[in-house]
Design a protein around this motif. Structure first.
Motif, PDB file in Angstrom:
ATOM      1  N   UNK A 145      57.355  54.887 115.692  1.00 56.38           N
ATOM      2  CA  UNK A 145      58.724  54.383 115.563  1.00 56.38           C
ATOM      3  C   UNK A 145      59.489  55.311 114.628  1.00 56.38           C
ATOM      4  N   UNK A 146      60.582  55.864 115.137  1.00 56.00           N
ATOM      5  CA  UNK A 146      61.282  56.934 114.445  1.00 56.00           C
ATOM      6  C   UNK A 146      62.778  56.672 114.421  1.00 56.00           C
ATOM      7  N   UNK A 147      63.366  56.815 113.253  1.00 62.60           N
ATOM      8  CA  UNK A 147      64.822  56.730 113.114  1.00 62.60           C
ATOM      9  C   UNK A 147      65.330  58.054 112.558  1.00 62.60           C
ATOM     10  N   UNK A 148      66.384  58.587 113.172  1.00 63.36           N
ATOM     11  CA  UNK A 148      67.010  59.827 112.720  1.00 63.36           C
ATOM     12  C   UNK A 148      68.400  59.487 112.204  1.00 63.36           C
ATOM     13  N   UNK A 149      68.637  59.782 110.928  1.00 64.85           N
ATOM     14  CA  UNK A 149      69.859  59.337 110.273  1.00 64.85           C
ATOM     15  C   UNK A 149      70.674  60.514 109.774  1.00 64.85           C
ATOM     16  N   UNK A 150      71.905  60.638 110.253  1.00 69.98           N
ATOM     17  CA  UNK A 150      72.811  61.633 109.708  1.00 69.98           C
ATOM     18  C   UNK A 150      73.175  61.298 108.269  1.00 69.98           C
ATOM     19  N   UNK A 151      73.598  62.309 107.530  1.00 68.65           N
ATOM     20  CA  UNK A 151      73.875  62.111 106.107  1.00 68.65           C
ATOM     21  C   UNK A 151      74.878  61.025 105.813  1.00 68.65           C
ATOM     22  N   UNK A 152      75.888  60.869 106.673  1.00 71.81           N
ATOM     23  CA  UNK A 152      76.972  59.923 106.398  1.00 71.81           C
ATOM     24  C   UNK A 152      76.715  58.520 106.941  1.00 71.81           C
ATOM     25  N   UNK A 153      75.617  58.333 107.652  1.00 65.51           N
ATOM     26  CA  UNK A 153      75.417  57.077 108.368  1.00 65.51           C
ATOM     27  C   UNK A 153      74.506  56.109 107.622  1.00 65.51           C
ATOM     28  N   UNK A 154      74.707  54.834 107.917  1.00 71.07           N
ATOM     29  CA  UNK A 154      73.843  53.790 107.385  1.00 71.07           C
ATOM     30  C   UNK A 154      74.407  53.109 106.151  1.00 71.07           C
ATOM     31  N   UNK A 155      74.086  51.822 106.019  1.00 77.53           N
ATOM     32  CA  UNK A 155      74.493  51.050 104.838  1.00 77.53           C
ATOM     33  C   UNK A 155      73.649  51.474 103.644  1.00 77.53           C
ATOM     34  N   UNK A 156      74.040  51.076 102.425  1.00 78.20           N
ATOM     35  CA  UNK A 156      73.261  51.456 101.242  1.00 78.20           C
ATOM     36  C   UNK A 156      71.793  51.039 101.320  1.00 78.20           C
ATOM     37  N   UNK A 157      71.497  49.929 102.001  1.00 72.91           N
ATOM     38  CA  UNK A 157      70.105  49.470 102.118  1.00 72.91           C
ATOM     39  C   UNK A 157      69.483  49.857 103.460  1.00 72.91           C
ATOM     40  N   UNK A 158      69.946  50.970 104.050  1.00 78.19           N
ATOM     41  CA  UNK A 158      69.504  51.379 105.383  1.00 78.19           C
ATOM     42  C   UNK A 158      67.982  51.522 105.467  1.00 78.19           C
ATOM     43  N   UNK A 159      67.363  52.167 104.498  1.00 72.97           N
ATOM     44  CA  UNK A 159      65.916  52.375 104.571  1.00 72.97           C
ATOM     45  C   UNK A 159      65.166  51.045 104.552  1.00 72.97           C
ATOM     46  N   UNK A 160      65.676  50.079 103.801  1.00 69.27           N
ATOM     47  CA  UNK A 160      65.049  48.755 103.782  1.00 69.27           C
ATOM     48  C   UNK A 160      65.237  48.060 105.124  1.00 69.27           C
ATOM     49  N   UNK A 161      66.410  48.216 105.733  1.00 67.35           N
ATOM     50  CA  UNK A 161      66.656  47.616 107.031  1.00 67.35           C
ATOM     51  C   UNK A 161      65.695  48.171 108.083  1.00 67.35           C
ATOM     52  N   UNK A 162      65.454  49.474 108.036  1.00 66.62           N
ATOM     53  CA  UNK A 162      64.528  50.069 108.992  1.00 66.62           C
ATOM     54  C   UNK A 162      63.100  49.576 108.741  1.00 66.62           C
ATOM     55  N   UNK A 163      62.694  49.497 107.489  1.00 68.70           N
ATOM     56  CA  UNK A 163      61.348  49.055 107.178  1.00 68.70           C
ATOM     57  C   UNK A 163      61.081  47.643 107.695  1.00 68.70           C
ATOM     58  N   UNK A 164      62.045  46.773 107.502  1.00 67.64           N
ATOM     59  CA  UNK A 164      61.839  45.357 107.868  1.00 67.64           C
ATOM     60  C   UNK A 164      62.383  45.019 109.248  1.00 67.64           C
ATOM     61  N   UNK A 165      62.847  46.007 110.008  1.00 66.58           N
ATOM     62  CA  UNK A 165      63.407  45.755 111.347  1.00 66.58           C
ATOM     63  C   UNK A 165      62.352  45.136 112.252  1.00 66.58           C
ATOM     64  N   UNK A 166      62.749  44.096 112.981  1.00 63.61           N
ATOM     65  CA  UNK A 166      61.832  43.409 113.899  1.00 63.61           C
ATOM     66  C   UNK A 166      62.643  42.751 115.003  1.00 63.61           C
ATOM     67  N   UNK A 167      61.917  42.366 116.068  1.00 64.86           N
ATOM     68  CA  UNK A 167      62.598  41.682 117.174  1.00 64.86           C
ATOM     69  C   UNK A 167      61.747  40.522 117.650  1.00 64.86           C
TER      70      UNK A 167
END
Length: 456
Positions: free
Chosen positions: A434-456
């Motif tokens: 599972x891979x996320x590619x993030x541009x420098x300007x993108x994502x909320x301040x807690x983006x890394x936490x959102x990706x870690x806990x992302x689920x469906x």
């Protein structure tokens, strides 16, 4: 799937921008797969119900000579695919220069393969990402404020391609080796009835413009722009240029006329939150800096990469890698990063190292990205971590290519322009990560936490 059922193919000038375009298509119901090279018909046949495909490239980080070497074979192969719209996907902040990531050069190269096309549509605004174009001037949101591009706190100070011109027509004109006329379909000309707007658009084409820029403000006029581009593509294939705003505009129109397939665009796999995650950052954006700080405060282990180690190609930084692998085996999440924001002294030190090595600054993105990619591959193989984020538009493509991945598909739309994806690889250790590619300007301040806990 037959080739003639494809709706769109795109080439992204960096990897984070490529996943952004793929996400715009997928979340709107059009299954899209992103490849690292132009796929063969046999490769496309492996993905049932595919409507669109992309090719993730690295031209945004390259000089003119290297751009031409990368783009010519891509354009030649794409021109032989039966698809109505072919999109050269740029960053939504259009960051480029005559020397690096030259969009004008890309257009000139493409016209060797689409020589019958009279006018090239250019659409850069993308409201879902906070990007707007008004009377040719480009604006970008940062946090809660929208800035004119040449006054944007980050893009006006970009270390490689600082944006000091907000008028996209003037900015692009400086990148043309042969002068081209650039017209504007402004915000007022996009208002009114369908026939009225179409007449204005046709009149622009008759005026002899080589390129036509679309203003972008809201959903209604995005749909109108999508209609104009799509209707032109039904007469002959259209090569178009711009951000994922093109995908948002086209999908809006496709849905309005019932083109949306019933299967949907997202994978239906069950996704669980992750106990640990690896972040690899080559970004010096203040947005990424804040994301790193918040993640470290939340328990991620931060490891800043010494400049001399990122510049050393003779051997792997075994102690640094062992440290990261050790934390991951303990169940910790790790952030490997080259710099903390645009004022980090490591940026100047890295430039000085490049100068001493006799390397041009245009090579920095590829050099750093390939180093980080080799390290990431080793960490994944030895730690078994299955969820990874790569931050930095100029470096992410080179990181991903070093990881032996051939394709990506959206799993979850976690943050606009930076979704969580499933990776396809011929190597068992890489396939399905599972891979996320993030541009420098993108994502909320807690983006890394959102990706870690992302689920469906």
């Amino acid at each position: 799937m037959q080739n003639n059922s494809l709706l769109l193919a795109f080439y992204g000038d960096d990897f984070t921008g490529s996943t952004d375009a793929m996400e715009a298509l997928s979340i709107n119901g059009f299954r899209t797969v992103l490849f690292l090279d132009v796929p063969t018909p046999e490769m496309l046949q492996q993905f049932e119900g595919i409507c669109c495909f992309g090719v993730a490239g690295t031209s945004r980080a390259k000089g003119i000579t290297d751009m031409e070497l990368e783009l010519r074979p891509v354009f030649e192969r794409l021109s032989k695919v039966a698809v109505p719209v072919i999109h050269y996907k740029t960053c939504s902040t259009f960051d480029s220069s005559p020397e690096i990531g030259n969009i004008g050069k890309a257009i000139e190269l493409a016209m060797d393969y689409y020589s019958n096309q009279k006018i090239v549509p250019l659409l850069v605004g993308a409201p879902p990402l906070g990007r707007f174009t008004l009377f040719g001037q480009h604006f970008a949101r940062m946090h809660d404020t929208v800035y004119r591009l040449d006054r944007h706190p980050t893009m006006s100070k970009h270390p490689i391609t600082p944006m000091n011109e907000a008028d996209l027509r003037l900015h692009l004109t400086k990148q043309m080796s042969v002068p081209k006329s650039i017209g504007l379909m402004n915000i007022l000309e996009l208002e009114g009835g369908v026939d009225e707007v179409k007449e204005r658009y046709d009149q622009k084409a008759k005026m002899g413009f080589d390129i036509l820029l679309f203003d972008v403000l809201d959903d209604a006029r995005m749909l109108t722009s999508g209609r104009l581009i799509w209707e032109s593509s039904q007469e002959s294939p259209q090569f178009v240029v711009g951000s994922s705003g093109i995908e948002y505009a086209l999908t809006s129109y496709w849905k309005s006329i019932g083109l949306q397939p019933p299967a949907g665009g997202l994978l239906t796999e069950h996704i669980q939150s992750s106990d640990q995650m690896l972040v690899v950052s080559g970004s010096c954006s203040p947005v990424t800096k804040q994301q790193i700080e918040i993640a470290i405060q939340a328990g991620f282990q931060g490891i800043k990469i010494p400049v001399e180690q990122i510049m050393n190609t003779d051997e792997l930084p075994q102690n640094l890698l062992n440290e990261a692998i050790g934390y991951l085996k303990e169940g910790r999440s790790v952030i490997l990063y080259t710099a903390s924001g645009p004022d980090d002294g490591a940026i100047i030190a890295t430039r000085e190292h490049f100068n001493r090595m006799g390397l041009d600054e245009s090579q920095s993105g590829e050099f750093i990205g390939r180093q980080l990619g080799k390290w990431t591959l080793k960490i994944v193989n030895e730690s078994g971590v299955r969820r990874i984020v790569v931050a930095g538009g100029d470096t992410s493509g080179f990181v991903t290519s070093e990881m032996n991945i051939f394709g990506l598909e959206v799993l979850l739309p976690v943050s606009p322009g930076a979704p969580l994806c499933k990776a396809y690889s011929m190597e068992e250790s890489m396939n399905g990560i599972e891979l996320a590619l993030k541009g420098g300007q993108l994502g909320s301040p807690d983006y890394f936490l959102k990706i870690k806990y992302a689920s469906s």
